[in-house]
Design a protein around this motif. Structure first.
Motif, PDB file in Angstrom:
ATOM      1  N   MET A  67       6.815  -2.471  11.216  1.00 21.14           N
ATOM      2  CA  MET A  67       5.409  -2.528  10.857  1.00 21.14           C
ATOM      3  C   MET A  67       5.272  -3.411   9.613  1.00 21.14           C
ATOM      4  O   MET A  67       5.973  -3.229   8.634  1.00 21.14           O
ATOM      5  N   ALA A  68       4.370  -4.375   9.660  1.00 22.45           N
ATOM      6  CA  ALA A  68       4.157  -5.296   8.544  1.00 22.45           C
ATOM      7  C   ALA A  68       3.564  -4.558   7.343  1.00 22.45           C
ATOM      8  O   ALA A  68       2.877  -3.551   7.495  1.00 22.45           O
ATOM      9  N   ARG A  69       3.840  -5.097   6.136  1.00 24.39           N
ATOM     10  CA  ARG A  69       3.376  -4.454   4.900  1.00 24.39           C
ATOM     11  C   ARG A  69       1.857  -4.282   4.892  1.00 24.39           C
ATOM     12  O   ARG A  69       1.347  -3.235   4.523  1.00 24.39           O
ATOM     13  N   LYS A  70       1.115  -5.312   5.316  1.00 21.16           N
ATOM     14  CA  LYS A  70      -0.351  -5.217   5.323  1.00 21.16           C
ATOM     15  C   LYS A  70      -0.816  -4.109   6.262  1.00 21.16           C
ATOM     16  O   LYS A  70      -1.737  -3.370   5.958  1.00 21.16           O
ATOM     17  N   GLU A  71      -0.143  -3.975   7.407  1.00 22.44           N
ATOM     18  CA  GLU A  71      -0.511  -2.928   8.360  1.00 22.44           C
ATOM     19  C   GLU A  71      -0.227  -1.544   7.790  1.00 22.44           C
ATOM     20  O   GLU A  71      -0.997  -0.610   7.969  1.00 22.44           O
ATOM     21  N   ILE A  72       0.898  -1.399   7.045  1.00 23.89           N
ATOM     22  CA  ILE A  72       1.218  -0.120   6.410  1.00 23.89           C
ATOM     23  C   ILE A  72       0.122   0.240   5.423  1.00 23.89           C
ATOM     24  O   ILE A  72      -0.381   1.357   5.403  1.00 23.89           O
ATOM     25  N   ILE A  73      -0.263  -0.715   4.584  1.00 22.54           N
ATOM     26  CA  ILE A  73      -1.293  -0.467   3.579  1.00 22.54           C
ATOM     27  C   ILE A  73      -2.618  -0.119   4.247  1.00 22.54           C
ATOM     28  O   ILE A  73      -3.324   0.783   3.814  1.00 22.54           O
ATOM     29  N   THR A  74      -2.969  -0.817   5.321  1.00 26.12           N
ATOM     30  CA  THR A  74      -4.225  -0.567   6.014  1.00 26.12           C
ATOM     31  C   THR A  74      -4.237   0.823   6.640  1.00 26.12           C
ATOM     32  O   THR A  74      -5.247   1.497   6.639  1.00 26.12           O
ATOM     33  N   LYS A  75      -3.116   1.267   7.189  1.00 21.47           N
ATOM     34  CA  LYS A  75      -3.076   2.531   7.922  1.00 21.47           C
ATOM     35  C   LYS A  75      -2.756   3.738   7.048  1.00 21.47           C
ATOM     36  O   LYS A  75      -2.917   4.868   7.480  1.00 21.47           O
ATOM     37  N   MET A  76      -2.300   3.524   5.837  1.00 26.06           N
ATOM     38  CA  MET A  76      -1.946   4.681   5.006  1.00 26.06           C
ATOM     39  C   MET A  76      -3.190   5.332   4.418  1.00 26.06           C
ATOM     40  O   MET A  76      -4.234   4.709   4.276  1.00 26.06           O
ATOM     41  N   LEU A  77      -3.025   6.592   4.071  1.00 25.70           N
ATOM     42  CA  LEU A  77      -4.100   7.329   3.422  1.00 25.70           C
ATOM     43  C   LEU A  77      -3.769   7.422   1.941  1.00 25.70           C
ATOM     44  O   LEU A  77      -2.823   8.104   1.554  1.00 25.70           O
ATOM     45  N   SER A  78      -4.513   6.709   1.135  1.00 25.89           N
ATOM     46  CA  SER A  78      -4.334   6.764  -0.318  1.00 25.89           C
ATOM     47  C   SER A  78      -5.207   7.883  -0.881  1.00 25.89           C
ATOM     48  O   SER A  78      -6.092   8.409  -0.205  1.00 25.89           O
ATOM     49  N   LYS A  79      -4.946   8.202  -2.140  1.00 30.45           N
ATOM     50  CA  LYS A  79      -5.767   9.227  -2.795  1.00 30.45           C
ATOM     51  C   LYS A  79      -7.226   8.788  -2.815  1.00 30.45           C
ATOM     52  O   LYS A  79      -8.121   9.598  -2.552  1.00 30.45           O
ATOM     53  N   ILE A 106       1.052   8.616   3.454  1.00 34.12           N
ATOM     54  CA  ILE A 106       0.170   8.994   2.355  1.00 34.12           C
ATOM     55  C   ILE A 106       0.726   8.433   1.052  1.00 34.12           C
ATOM     56  O   ILE A 106       1.932   8.443   0.814  1.00 34.12           O
ATOM     57  N   TYR A 107      -0.181   7.929   0.217  1.00 35.97           N
ATOM     58  CA  TYR A 107       0.218   7.228  -1.001  1.00 35.97           C
ATOM     59  C   TYR A 107      -0.626   7.683  -2.183  1.00 35.97           C
ATOM     60  O   TYR A 107      -1.824   7.923  -2.055  1.00 35.97           O
ATOM     61  N   SER A 108       0.043   7.798  -3.314  1.00 35.02           N
ATOM     62  CA  SER A 108      -0.667   8.154  -4.535  1.00 35.02           C
ATOM     63  C   SER A 108       0.112   7.659  -5.746  1.00 35.02           C
ATOM     64  O   SER A 108       1.324   7.439  -5.669  1.00 35.02           O
ATOM     65  N   ARG A 109      -0.600   7.510  -6.844  1.00 34.05           N
ATOM     66  CA  ARG A 109       0.014   7.266  -8.149  1.00 34.05           C
ATOM     67  C   ARG A 109      -0.395   8.419  -9.055  1.00 34.05           C
ATOM     68  O   ARG A 109      -1.538   8.853  -9.025  1.00 34.05           O
ATOM     69  N   ALA A 110       0.557   8.891  -9.844  1.00 41.68           N
ATOM     70  CA  ALA A 110       0.279   9.959 -10.800  1.00 41.68           C
ATOM     71  C   ALA A 110      -0.023   9.335 -12.154  1.00 41.68           C
ATOM     72  O   ALA A 110       0.716   8.465 -12.608  1.00 41.68           O
ATOM     73  N   ASP A 111      -1.092   9.783 -12.791  1.00 44.49           N
ATOM     74  CA  ASP A 111      -1.362   9.297 -14.146  1.00 44.49           C
ATOM     75  C   ASP A 111      -0.140   9.543 -15.017  1.00 44.49           C
ATOM     76  O   ASP A 111       0.360   8.638 -15.680  1.00 44.49           O
ATOM     77  N   ILE A 112       0.335  10.784 -14.995  1.00 44.31           N
ATOM     78  CA  ILE A 112       1.533  11.140 -15.756  1.00 44.31           C
ATOM     79  C   ILE A 112       2.374  12.071 -14.892  1.00 44.31           C
ATOM     80  O   ILE A 112       1.887  13.076 -14.379  1.00 44.31           O
ATOM     81  N   ALA A 124      -4.365  17.930  -5.991  1.00 45.52           N
ATOM     82  CA  ALA A 124      -3.726  18.561  -4.831  1.00 45.52           C
ATOM     83  C   ALA A 124      -3.171  17.498  -3.883  1.00 45.52           C
ATOM     84  O   ALA A 124      -2.066  17.659  -3.339  1.00 45.52           O
ATOM     85  N   PHE A 125      -3.916  16.405  -3.689  1.00 42.85           N
ATOM     86  CA  PHE A 125      -3.433  15.316  -2.845  1.00 42.85           C
ATOM     87  C   PHE A 125      -2.160  14.717  -3.442  1.00 42.85           C
ATOM     88  O   PHE A 125      -1.193  14.446  -2.733  1.00 42.85           O
ATOM     89  N   GLN A 126      -2.165  14.525  -4.755  1.00 42.69           N
ATOM     90  CA  GLN A 126      -0.974  13.986  -5.411  1.00 42.69           C
ATOM     91  C   GLN A 126       0.230  14.904  -5.214  1.00 42.69           C
ATOM     92  O   GLN A 126       1.329  14.444  -4.905  1.00 42.69           O
ATOM     93  N   LYS A 127       0.004  16.197  -5.391  1.00 39.70           N
ATOM     94  CA  LYS A 127       1.099  17.151  -5.226  1.00 39.70           C
ATOM     95  C   LYS A 127       1.673  17.068  -3.810  1.00 39.70           C
ATOM     96  O   LYS A 127       2.892  17.068  -3.628  1.00 39.70           O
ATOM     97  N   LEU A 128       0.804  16.986  -2.811  1.00 40.68           N
ATOM     98  CA  LEU A 128       1.256  16.857  -1.424  1.00 40.68           C
ATOM     99  C   LEU A 128       2.124  15.613  -1.249  1.00 40.68           C
ATOM    100  O   LEU A 128       3.198  15.675  -0.647  1.00 40.68           O
ATOM    101  N   CYS A 129       1.674  14.487  -1.785  1.00 40.02           N
ATOM    102  CA  CYS A 129       2.440  13.232  -1.659  1.00 40.02           C
ATOM    103  C   CYS A 129       3.835  13.372  -2.260  1.00 40.02           C
ATOM    104  O   CYS A 129       4.839  13.020  -1.635  1.00 40.02           O
ATOM    105  N   TRP A 130       3.885  13.880  -3.487  1.00 39.32           N
ATOM    106  CA  TRP A 130       5.170  14.000  -4.176  1.00 39.32           C
ATOM    107  C   TRP A 130       6.083  14.990  -3.466  1.00 39.32           C
ATOM    108  O   TRP A 130       7.273  14.707  -3.271  1.00 39.32           O
ATOM    109  N   GLN A 131       5.554  16.119  -3.061  1.00 40.74           N
ATOM    110  CA  GLN A 131       6.400  17.104  -2.390  1.00 40.74           C
ATOM    111  C   GLN A 131       6.879  16.593  -1.042  1.00 40.74           C
ATOM    112  O   GLN A 131       8.032  16.813  -0.676  1.00 40.74           O
ATOM    113  N   ASP A 132       6.016  15.890  -0.307  1.00 43.74           N
ATOM    114  CA  ASP A 132       6.431  15.341   0.985  1.00 43.74           C
ATOM    115  C   ASP A 132       7.509  14.268   0.829  1.00 43.74           C
ATOM    116  O   ASP A 132       8.250  13.999   1.764  1.00 43.74           O
ATOM    117  N   SER A 133       7.593  13.661  -0.350  1.00 46.36           N
ATOM    118  CA  SER A 133       8.627  12.650  -0.588  1.00 46.36           C
ATOM    119  C   SER A 133       9.925  13.278  -1.083  1.00 46.36           C
ATOM    120  O   SER A 133      10.909  12.578  -1.314  1.00 46.36           O
TER     121      SER A 133
END
Length: 173
Positions: free
Chosen positions: A1-13, A99-105, A134-143
């Motif tokens: 899967m191409a990078r652009k397609e991954i970004i388009t299909k992922m669910l970000s926060k 699913i993708y997220s960035r944590a502030d800290i 909660a979304f961030q926690k899910l992302c981190w735990q799933d990883s």
């Protein structure tokens, strides 16, 4: 899967929060993002103030590593490497499945756990903030990253600046 397609299909926060607000907005953000207008001057000012607040919050965790300047792929790769150092990470990114997220800290807790601190530039907590963290926690735990606790850091409206800003007094966590 191409990078652009991954970004388009992922669910970000951001997209997740759009979906909570309005399912149609989520669809547009995913399928026709060009239809979402850029911020007006007032909104851009609020964003800029939020960035300044975020910079002050980083001072609560000395010795932290700032990943905010890294692009999507570099951020995720570098985050994986830096987790081993057990130091506070600012804007650490995680991609778990689609699913993708960035944590502030992301702050080390104990030997193998982490705390998430979501920083808000407001003086109170809103319901959407709980969904955010909660979304961030899910992302981190799933990883595979163990999350001990999640916190919201917001502005202490009783704080009175006297000289330099004191981040420990400025924020309520």
């Amino acid at each position: 899967m191409a990078r652009k397609e991954i970004i388009t299909k992922m669910l970000s926060k951001s997209r997740y929060l759009y979906g909570l607000q309005c399912p149609r907005l989520l669809w547009i953000a995913t399928n026709e993002p060009e239809r979402i207008p850029g911020p007006d001057a007032s909104t851009q000012y609020r964003f800029d103030q939020g960035h300044l607040v975020g910079e002050l919050a980083k001072k609560l965790f000395p010795g932290g590593i700032d990943l905010s300047s890294e692009d999507f792929a570099a951020n995720i790769t570098l985050t994986k490497e830096l987790l081993r150092q057990r130091r506070p990470l600012f804007e650490a990114g995680v991609l778990a499945e689609q699913i993708y997220s960035r944590a502030d800290i992301l702050n080390p807790a104990g030997e193998d756990e982490w705390d998430i601190i979501e920083v808000k530039s407001s003086t109170s907590v809103r319901e959407v903030n709980y969904h955010d963290v909660a979304f961030q926690k899910l992302c981190w735990q799933d990883s595979g990253v163990r999350i001990r606790k999640c916190f919201l850091a917001f502005i202490n409206n009783q704080y009175v600046r006297n000289g330099e800003v004191n981040p420990k007094e400025l924020f309520t966590i």
